[in-house]
Write a protein that holds these residues in place. Structure first.
Motif, PDB file in Angstrom:
ATOM      1  N   ARG A 198      28.525  88.866  51.583  1.00  0.00           N
ATOM      2  CA  ARG A 198      28.944  88.163  50.067  1.00  0.00           C
ATOM      3  C   ARG A 198      28.619  88.798  49.166  1.00  0.00           C
ATOM      4  O   ARG A 198      28.715  88.417  47.871  1.00  0.00           O
ATOM      5  N   ASP A 200      28.619  91.507  47.768  1.00  0.00           N
ATOM      6  CA  ASP A 200      29.421  91.856  46.520  1.00  0.00           C
ATOM      7  C   ASP A 200      30.219  91.016  45.473  1.00  0.00           C
ATOM      8  O   ASP A 200      30.379  91.343  44.084  1.00  0.00           O
ATOM      9  N   GLU A 201      30.596  90.022  46.526  1.00  0.00           N
ATOM     10  CA  GLU A 201      32.059  89.528  45.679  1.00  0.00           C
ATOM     11  C   GLU A 201      31.111  88.423  44.777  1.00  0.00           C
ATOM     12  O   GLU A 201      31.215  88.117  43.803  1.00  0.00           O
ATOM     13  N   GLU A 203      28.293  89.045  43.645  1.00  0.00           N
ATOM     14  CA  GLU A 203      27.966  88.991  41.739  1.00  0.00           C
ATOM     15  C   GLU A 203      29.558  89.545  40.925  1.00  0.00           C
ATOM     16  O   GLU A 203      28.509  89.152  39.975  1.00  0.00           O
ATOM     17  N   ILE A 204      30.542  89.630  41.934  1.00  0.00           N
ATOM     18  CA  ILE A 204      31.820  90.517  40.667  1.00  0.00           C
ATOM     19  C   ILE A 204      31.838  88.860  40.214  1.00  0.00           C
ATOM     20  O   ILE A 204      31.906  88.535  38.660  1.00  0.00           O
ATOM     21  N   MET A 205      31.834  87.568  40.749  1.00  0.00           N
ATOM     22  CA  MET A 205      32.362  86.810  40.662  1.00  0.00           C
ATOM     23  C   MET A 205      30.825  85.826  39.424  1.00  0.00           C
ATOM     24  O   MET A 205      31.600  85.037  38.137  1.00  0.00           O
TER      25      MET A 205
END
Ligand SMILES: Nc1ncnc2c1ncn2[C@@H]1O[C@H](COP(=O)(O)OP(=O)(O)OP(=O)(O)O)[C@@H](O)[C@H]1O
Ligand SMILES: [Mg+2]
Lengths: 294, 223
Positions: A198, A200-201, A203-205
């Motif tokens: 998780r 990458d997700e 970080e983007i969130m």
């Protein structure tokens, strides 16, 4: 929103692949061990109850008392600590029982010139009286009665009994240790895998300003789903083992424990296992959250 | 909209201090288009990261959308970021999701109602000319397409401020021009734009206010 978060959690589960599978397997194994121990110990506990009911201490009397005396004696013995039930068995009744046991050879007993069997008291101990120490104390007290000729029965049972319980206790400890190790392993594995999948997700969130609970919830949900899946598999495993091994073990169980059959876990035990699995997985998710902190 | 007062940033890498920005002050008004130009290592990315609180300044004050960014709580930081669209230098597209899903993902985590999502994602993809590639995965995209996808993701939630860190970085002239046109359109829609590039010619061609950075210092503010 919840549907979305659940979808995210499912996606992670798929993506984590092998590691997720191994985490689920570990949870399954630890819960199956717990369940198996539980099954055995509840059956043993059942056996214990039956043992207790069957344990009898017999006090052989020096001479047959008159009916008034015997009633008084029974009252006196019933008042002793550790005694639940007292039954007086007169000489005639004892002989009757012997004849029954002998069956078609009962004629042998009839040939006797006089009744050789002593009158006796059959004593069922209370729960305290059925422990090893309690039984010893009780036997001493009974032996000290002036009417007593000899005290028999019970104590050998008690010894076996205490031994069995010690074994059960050791077994429980061993299973507990294995269980704890497996659970810790599971949680650690789950933590690493979830974080990895998780990263990458998350970080983007965070970069786009998602609320913190949205960032974290999928981790928790994913952990809980793993745990629940593990628990369900564990229960299947137990049901399967019970169905296959149960009938094979039952004769043995009947002989050693005196149980007619092994009982499976009760519904509330099963519910507890499911809950425990979900919690176990959830803890993995929470730990992952903790480590995800900057 | 943005105000920096004597901002310095020094990275600490173990015992080593790496100065990235020194004494930078400027102000950007609502609706402006500002180009941030400087060679590689000048401190462009650092400056932009300070604006959305990915970094904290070593010295000086920063105000973005009327808020002192150094004094924000975690939830206030999240709220600030929801008003800013960011195109990262490394795009940061999620490789396992299609272009459509990448854009939708951001809308969903920010709580956009489900029925609005498809429409908004396709509006954004149309704006960057990528509707035909909606079902492609990032590794299948050309660099220009990937930058446009990142741009679509940044503007899909209609930010007040668009921060674009070298969206034309590795693109050839034609593609770069396309991306610039898209950013101009977004700006024309009322969004304030901060556009970083290391290509001086590109900055000149934009004919907008340009901040020139070099070795962490603001050399020029012109146009
Ligand atoms: N996280 C970090 N830790 C340490 N030093 C850093 C870090 N990020 C950047 N730097 C250093 O700060 C300086 C400015 O870097 P920055 O990334 O802001 O430059 P840039 O203008 O964006 O360059 P480019 O055009 O190559 O993207 C460089 O010397 C860089 O090595
Ligand atoms: Mg940069």
């Amino acid at each position: 929103m919840f549907g979305f978060l659940l979808g995210e959690a499912l996606r992670d589960l798929r993506r984590a692949g092998r590691v997720a599978v191994s985490a689920i397997v570990l949870i399954t194994l630890s819960l199956a061990a717990l369940g198996a121990f539980w099954l055995l110990s509840s059956n043993l506990a059942e056996a214990v109850v039956q043992f207790r009911e069957r344990v009898k201490i017999v006090v052989y009397l020096k001479r047959e008392p008159s009916s008034g005396e015997s009633r008084a004696l029974v009252e006196r013995v019933r008042a002793l600590p550790g005694v639940a039930v007292v039954r007086y068995v007169g000489k005639a009744e004892a002989l009757g029982t012997l004849k029954q046991v002998l069956g078609k050879d009962a004629a042998v007993a009839d040939a006797l010139p006089q009744n050789p069997l002593p009158a006796s008291l059959e004593i069922t101990p209370t729960a305290e009286g059925a422990t090893l120490e309690g039984a010893r104390a009780l036997v001493m007290r009974l032996g000290a009665l002036p009417e007593t000729d000899e005290v028999g029965g019970g104590v050998e049972w008690m010894e076996q009994f205490a031994h069995g319980r010690r074994l059960l206790w050791l077994f429980g400890l061993g299973v507990g240790a294995v269980l704890a190790a497996a659970a810790i392993l599971t949680v650690t594995t789950a933590t690493t895998l979830v974080l990895h999948a998780r990263r990458d997700e998350m970080e983007i969130m965070r970069l786009v300003g998602a609320p913190e609970h949205v960032v974290r919830l999928p981790l928790l949900l994913q952990g809980m789903m793993q745990g629940l899946l593990g628990a369900m598999l564990a229960i299947w495993l137990l049901v399967g083992c019970y169905a296959i091994l149960g009938p094979r073990v039952e004769p043995l169980v009947r002989e050693t424990l005196g149980l007619a059959r092994l009982t499976f876990l009760r519904p509330h035990n099963v519910a507890f296992l499911m809950l425990a699995g979900t919690l176990l997985g959830g803890v993995g998710g929470i730990l992952a959250r903790g480590r995800a902190e900057p | 909209m943005i105000e920096l007062h004597r901002v310095s940033k020094v990275y600490s890498v173990g015992p080593v201090k790496v100065p990235a920005l020194s004494d930078v002050s400027f102000r950007v008004g609502k609706g402006e288009f500002v180009t941030l130009c400087g060679p590689s290592g000048a401190g462009k990315t650092t400056l932009l990261r300070l604006l959305y609180r990915e970094e904290i300044p070593t010295e000086g004050e920063i105000e973005v959308l009327r808020q002192d960014v150094t004094a924000l709580t975690r939830s206030q930081v999240a709220a600030l970021r929801r008003s800013i669209g960011i195109v990262f230098q490394d795009a940061k597209l999620l490789p396992g999701r299609t272009v459509y899903e990448n854009v939708a993902f951001v809308l969903r985590v920010l709580g956009t109602p489900r029925r609005e999502i498809t429409g908004r994602v396709f509006d954004a993809l149309r704006a960057v000319g990528l509707s035909a590639r909606a079902q492609a995965y990032p590794p299948q995209l050309s660099q220009g397409e990937a930058q446009r996808a990142a741009l679509a993701r940044a503007v899909a939630r209609k930010p007040l401020l668009l921060i674009a860190d070298e969206p034309t970085g590795n693109l050839d002239e034609g593609m770069a021009a396309e991306v610039i046109e898209i950013v101009r359109d977004i700006w024309a829609g009322g969004t304030t734009v901060l556009f970083a590039t290391h290509q001086a010619t590109l900055a000149a061609a934009l004919k907008q206010r340009t901040l020139s950075l070099q070795n962490g210092r603001l050399l020029k503010d012109e146009g």
